[in-house]
Design a protein around this motif. Structure first.
Motif, short mmCIF file in Angstrom:
data_model
loop_
_atom_site.label_atom_id
_atom_site.label_comp_id
_atom_site.label_asym_id
_atom_site.label_seq_id
_atom_site.Cartn_x
_atom_site.Cartn_y
_atom_site.Cartn_z
N THR A 178 0.83 -1.21 0.00
CA THR A 178 0.00 0.00 0.00
C THR A 178 0.86 1.26 0.00
OG1 THR A 178 -1.71 -1.19 1.23
CG2 THR A 178 -1.86 1.20 1.20
N ALA A 181 3.30 1.54 -3.26
CA ALA A 181 2.59 1.72 -4.54
C ALA A 181 2.37 3.18 -4.89
CB ALA A 181 1.25 0.99 -4.50
N ARG A 182 2.31 4.05 -3.87
CA ARG A 182 2.03 5.47 -4.12
C ARG A 182 3.06 6.08 -5.07
NH1 ARG A 182 1.72 7.96 1.74
NH2 ARG A 182 3.67 6.78 1.83
N LEU A 185 1.75 4.97 -8.51
CA LEU A 185 0.39 5.35 -8.88
C LEU A 185 0.24 6.85 -9.15
CD1 LEU A 185 -1.66 3.10 -6.42
CD2 LEU A 185 -1.13 2.71 -8.82
N SER A 189 -1.46 4.28 -14.36
CA SER A 189 -2.75 3.69 -14.00
C SER A 189 -2.55 2.51 -13.05
CB SER A 189 -3.45 3.20 -15.27
OG SER A 189 -4.41 2.22 -14.97
N SER A 190 -3.44 2.39 -12.08
CA SER A 190 -3.33 1.30 -11.10
C SER A 190 -3.47 -0.06 -11.77
CB SER A 190 -4.39 1.47 -10.01
OG SER A 190 -5.67 1.54 -10.60
N ILE A 243 -11.21 -1.07 -8.67
CA ILE A 243 -10.58 0.14 -9.21
C ILE A 243 -11.59 0.96 -10.00
CG2 ILE A 243 -8.86 0.98 -10.86
CD1 ILE A 243 -7.73 0.08 -8.17
#
Length: 300
Positions: A178, A181-182, A185, A189-190, A243
């Motif tokens: 979590t 990933a920032r 992202l 795109s996620s 998503i």
């Protein structure tokens, strides 16, 4: 589309996605118990196929540039590989190992303790002060987890110790997943990030256990059906729907409604696999679910 209709569509997407995730965990539990499918093979297969499907959907919807541009930046390329191995691969493997050694209900609830690890990390790093709400959240976690794992008696655990260890690793790796990933992202795109991460992690797992090295002669129609559901609905569509819901709902609402996942995992495990839950375990589960909802409401 009117705002009201958009909201309804968003709620349907997030509820279906989270439910598919929860039932997907129970489906994996069924495969490990009845079909003698190994965790290594299942993780390899699940990651590769789901990654290809997700990137395929993204390619059809947004075009080639969106899918492949992430590989042009050397720094982001390295970040993607780190995320794939220490985030995606570790969280997927540890979660499935926890299910195989214990059950889907306990594994999912242990994984959902990730927000607590995130709170502890940001406080430790000095990004946030310790508040009363943090103390309450940590206490709820400890009490709820102890009740869930012991059913109120410390003479024995409701699942083997190794299942708890894998469950804790799953929560810790989800916290890393979590937070790390920032970095990706913000630029990509996620669906693209997760799709590539699944493929990279799946290719690495195939070195350990190739997809083609599996005995299928004893598989029943039910085994094939449950395996297909776990990969297509429990992984690919579950993620895509979750998503997609962000296009119609705020992230806070999506996270809150996503707490259906552990509830679905518990209920489906009780109904489908006849996993017994004692009174104190139910109380512990309720405390953890209250904690998840609470964090979704008050924490950024």
């Amino acid at each position: 589309m009117k705002n009201t209709n958009k909201r309804i569509v968003g709620i349907i997407f997030v509820l279906m996605g989270a439910s598919f995730w929860g039932i997907g965990g129970t489906a994996a539990n069924y495969l490990f118990e009845t079909a003698d499918i190994s965790v290594n093979w299942f993780v390899s297969t699940r990651l590769v196929i789901s990654g290809i499907l997700l990137l395929g959907i993204q390619l059809l919807l947004t075009g080639r540039k969106t899918v492949f541009t992430i590989w042009k930046n050397p720094q982001k390329r390295l970040s993607l590989i780190i995320f794939s191995l220490l985030g995606m691969l570790l969280v997927q493997y540890s979660y499935m190992a926890s299910i195989a050694e214990g059950n889907a209900a306990v594994a999912t609830l242990l994984q959902y303790l990730a927000p607590i690890y995130i709170i502890i990390w940001v406080i430790f790093r000095g990004h946030q002060r310790l508040h009363v709400s943090d103390v309450i959240a940590i206490l709820l976690t400890i009490i709820g987890t102890l009740l869930l794992l012991t059913n109120g008696s410390f003479k024995g655990l409701s699942v083997p110790g190794i299942a708890i260890v894998w469950g804790i690793i799953s929560g810790l790796s989800l916290a890393f997943y979590t937070l790390y990933a920032r970095n990706l992202l913000r630029f990509y795109s996620s669906v693209t990030v997760v799709g590539w991460a699944m493929i990279i992690a799946g290719v690495c797992m195939n070195i350990i256990h190739p997809i083609w090295r599996v005995e299928t002669q004893d598989w029943s129609a039910a085994t094939i059906g449950v395996l297909g559901f776990s990969i297509i609905f429990g992984t690919t569509l579950a993620f895509w729907m979750f998503i997609k819901s962000l296009e119609y709902l705020e992230a806070k609402e999506t996270t809150l409604l996503g707490t259906v996942e552990p509830l679905t995992a518990v209920v489906s495990s009780i109904i489908w696999l006849s996993i017994p839950f004692g009174l104190w375990q139910v109380i512990g589960m309720a405390l953890i679910l209250i904690l998840i909802v609470y964090l979704s409401l008050v924490k950024k």
